[in-house]
Enzyme design. Structure first.
Site, PDB file in Angstrom:
ATOM      1  CE1 TYR A   1      -5.579   6.016  -1.394  1.00 20.95           C
ATOM      2  CE2 TYR A   1      -7.656   7.094  -1.885  1.00 20.95           C
ATOM      3  CZ  TYR A   1      -6.778   6.549  -0.972  1.00 20.95           C
ATOM      4  OH  TYR A   1      -7.121   6.537   0.344  1.00 20.95           O
TER       5      TYR A   1
ATOM      6  CE1 TYR B   1      -4.422   1.250   0.576  1.00 31.28           C
ATOM      7  CE2 TYR B   1      -3.137   3.042   1.496  1.00 31.28           C
ATOM      8  CZ  TYR B   1      -4.333   2.553   1.003  1.00 31.28           C
ATOM      9  OH  TYR B   1      -5.438   3.366   0.935  1.00 31.28           O
TER      10      TYR B   1
END
Lengths: 391, 422
Positions: A345, A295
């Site tokens: 994203y 991430y």
């Protein structure tokens, strides 16, 4: 629990919308499109779905998505909190539901108009007014000026630099790797747009020590994955991406993005908690991983994750990545599709889809080898992780 | 007139060197000094032996009906720029140095030359040229002060367009949610106490507070101790973007380690970001938001000057402009100031320079001011509150450097550096 979860379920389908800055459609429409695409990929019908999992932050209730797709009955539904920390946990929940028989086909989804709608990079003034424990927590930070995700990360990043000698350039190497990978991914927003370390260094301050190019992009889009039992997945068109391990973690004195009150302020103990569970469940060590999808909303947390996950020693990540180890062709390629800095994203869900592609061997930037793939969820928050492998 | 022609004209004016000496109308005298002190620094010694050094320009101002001399280089450059269409002007910098202070009765002359013309530059105001002149004041043949003065001559981007600065406040300040578990803390900041939760059963301290004591498992029961108010920067952020309601950017927000063993987040208002470091000793201050709320804030434990808050009344603007012998209408005639595109009359540069110098001198009354360098930001209009804050940024034993910031509601009116000899 964990012994029985490993290998019980698999991801049989993945789906996504295009990734953009302005989808021009409602988030519900995006969710429905992504779920439909994932079901098509798995050669399943909405009528096969009996479970749904999403984020508490997602604006689309399970029943709303089910209505749009004509899912006749839901026997299992669940929402995971803590922002992007929920990503891998949606699959964790789905796998547990499948393993226990609570559901047979569970769809995990995340849809957001995060660029054209509510931008997470802005100050969410409502967060501090919420009459909840989260609102109270925010009251120790927002009014004083720590009011954006970048600022919350910058506080820890500064301390990390101070303690271990990391520099802005070390953070920039993560951006360079992600953008290089995105440059050859036609689905990525930054397709054919790599950046140099010099460009990273020239980008403006957002929250020192973070520059603009340390921060992931803001995107519109949706991703969904279909989880079912390994036995059923074997009957479907794609090779199953077997859930070898799935775990959540929240550490001692945990806050959302502002765990500033622990003895040390250089690590992500909640990710170490996830990592321990993952390695144990999968019965393997970091060295066996083919590629890691970490991430990457902010670059410093990629370095710290490498440490917490056991790829290198604490404080050593800057040396570990210095020679391009995390780039394609390196010792430990990370985020082969470009991650959230390069691709989009989608709150970590696009990372799970990429993990599945790597297991299938169908990624645009396929990493050679036959080891499993590691995927992590949002950092700085209660988080989650997955290890996906072939059958 | 094209760029090359502007450069050629500038070269010609530069080559002409200093203008002829122009004599001050009056010698350095006590009545003018008293008017100046009365307007700019009331309450300080009205009867000094020497003139405030930042008064230097006032001695040779041309007066209400005065005009520039023909060989004045700034007048010549302005004419060139006006002809080229760069008709608007804003002052950007003023750097004064004072080889010595002036005594009563000294007769001064001033000479000015063109130092530099740079452009064309694209600025927030419009395309323009930076023009720098150097003025030198003499008492007899002795150089007693110099001033480098920089203006921007520009073509306005849009007629009467006043874009609010990016550092403005997008909305009111954010407020913490006060619950029965946290009320003691916010009641403390309101009365200037930094309170740390203390468990009634085991005495453990904890921040942020909560209803239970994790150390012993008993209810915390609202007990607290008052912190010493000291600490060290454990980490910090310099926030540049995006705007934060109620804050001026960039701002420093620190995570402070208290000697009591807890940590706390707070802004470090007015501090220069490049002077903050991990380990910096700090002291608590309380930033009052309104009648109901004060936030914990932190200042460096050493080297900070106490703030001076100036109520910028019309009287202040007018009396200080006149005391510095600056008779430009925008500093005393509201109607004309508004007609020229301003919100109201505003403080003149000579006053700003004087305020900065006197602010530092008030803090170090025995020090000799060697130089004042100011960079001008947003105008400070009548009706504003101007807050001067300062911080020692350098000290080599002989000379101390003090960074001064003057803020009003629109942002930084002035950022300055003052060099003093102890």
């Amino acid at each position: 629990m964990s012994a029985s979860l490993a290998g019980a379920a698999a991801i049989a389908g993945i789906g996504a919308t295009e990734f953009s800055k302005d989808s021009g459609r409602s988030e519900l429409r995006l969710a429905a499109e992504a779920v439909r695409a994932a079901l098509d990929d798995a050669a399943l019908d909405p009528a096969d779905v009996d479970g749904m999992v999403t984020f508490t932050m997602d604006g689309n209730a399970e029943i709303a998505v089910a209505r749009e797709l004509g899912v006749p009955a839901l026997r299992f539904f669940s929402q995971i909190g803590y922002g992007g920390g929920a990503a891998c946990a949606t699959v964790h929940q789905a796998a547990m539901a499948v393993a226990t028989g609570a559901a047979s086909v569970v769809v995990c989804y995340r849809a957001l108009n995060e660029r054209s709608g509510r931008r997470f990079g802005r100050v969410a003034t409502g967060a501090v007014a919420a009459p909840t424990t989260s609102g109270v927590d925010s009251g120790w930070h927002y009014p004083m000026g720590i009011a954006t995700p970048a600022a919350t990360v910058a506080m820890l990043a500064r301390r990390y630099m101070h303690c271990y000698g990391a520099t802005s350039e070390d953070f920039g190497r993560v951006t360079v790797a992600d953008r290089r990978h995105a440059a050859t991914n036609p689905h990525a927003w930054f397709y054919q747009r790599p950046v140099t370390l010099a460009e990273h260094q020239a980008s403006r301050w957002i929250a020192e020590p973070l520059r603009l190019l340390d921060c992931c992009q803001e995107s519109d889009g949706a991703v969904a994955v279909v989880v079912t039992s390994l036995d059923r997945a074997r009957t479907l068109p794609h090779p199953p991406a077997v859930i070898r391990a799935a775990a959540q973690g929240a550490g001692a004195d945990q806050f959302t993005m502002t765990s500033y009150y622990r003895d040390e302020l250089t690590g992500l103990p909640e990710m170490a908690l996830v990592a321990d569970q993952l390695w144990r469940q999968a019965g393997m060590a970091p060295a066996g991983i083919r590629t890691a999808i970490l991430y990457d909303h902010f670059t410093p947390y990629v370095l710290i994750q490498l440490e917490e996950l056991g790829f290198c020693q604490r404080g050593e990540a800057r040396h570990f990545i210095a020679d391009g180890a995390i780039e394609l062709g390196g010792r430990r390629p990370v985020n082969p599709r470009g991650g959230q800095l390069g691709e989009a994203y989608i709150h970590g869900m696009n990372g799970i889809a990429e993990g599945v592609r790597q297991v299938r061997g169908t990624s645009v930037n396929q990493v050679p080898g036959d080891g499993p793939v590691l995927v992590t969820a949002g950092t700085g928050v209660p988080t989650s992780g997955l290890i996906l492998g072939d059958d | 007139m094209n760029d090359e022609q502007i450069r050629a004209a500038a070269a010609r004016i530069t080559a002409a060197g200093d203008s002829q000496p122009r004599a001050a109308r009056d010698p350095v005298n006590l009545p003018m000094i008293r008017n100046w002190i009365e307007a700019i620094d009331p309450g300080s010694d009205p009867d000094p032996d020497t003139a405030p050094p930042s008064m230097i320009q006032a001695w040779t101002m041309p007066g209400l009906h005065g005009a520039r001399t023909g060989d004045d280089p700034l007048g010549q450059v302005n004419q060139v720029m006006d002809e080229a269409g760069f008709t608007s002007v804003v002052a950007t910098n003023c750097d004064q140095s004072y080889p010595r202070y002036l005594k009563l009765g000294e007769h001064l002359t001033v000479r000015t030359r063109l130092l530099d013309v740079t452009g064309p530059k694209r600025t927030a105001l419009g395309d323009g040229w930076f023009v720098t002149t150097r003025s030198s004041w003499f008492s007899g043949n002795e150089l007693v002060a110099t001033m480098d003065f920089r203006i921007l001559k520009f073509k306005p981007r849009e007629p009467a367009s006043h874009t609010p600065p990016a550092t403005g406040n997008p909305a009111g300040p954010m407020r913490p949610l006060v619950t029965p578990d946290t009320a003691f803390f916010w009641a403390g900041t309101a009365v200037g106490e930094l309170r740390i939760q203390r468990c009634a059963s085991c005495g453990a301290l904890r921040h942020p507070p909560g209803p239970m004591c994790p150390a012993c498992g008993q209810p915390a029961d609202g007990g607290y101790v008052v912190a010493a108010g000291t600490g060290e920067v454990f980490s910090y952020v310099v926030h540049h973007h995006p705007p934060v309601p109620g804050k001026k950017l960039p701002m420093v927000v620190a995570l402070v380690q208290l000697p009591e063993g807890v940590r706390m987040v707070g802004e470090m208002p007015g501090v220069r970001p490049d002077l903050v470091r991990i380990g910096l000793p700090v002291r608590v201050a309380f930033a009052r938001v309104d009648d109901d709320l004060a936030l914990p804030a932190w200042r460096p434990a050493e080297g900070m000057l106490p703030d001076r808050v100036i109520d910028v009344t019309p009287t202040f603007v007018i009396s200080s402009a006149l005391a510095t012998r600056d008779f430009q209408d925008v500093h005393h005639d509201r109607e004309l100031a508004v007609k020229r595109g301003s919100k109201d009359i505003f403080i003149n540069i000579l006053t700003t320079t004087g305020l900065v110098q006197r602010y530092v001198s008030a803090w170090a009354p025995d020090a000799v001011v060697r130089a004042v360098s100011i960079r001008l930001g947003v105008p400070c209009h009548a009706g504003e509150t101007l807050t001067l804050s300062g911080q020692v940024t350098g000290d080599d034993g002989d000379e101390q450097v003090v960074a001064v910031t003057g803020r009003c509601s629109l942002g930084d009116h002035v950022t300055a550096t003052v060099r003093i000899a102890r």
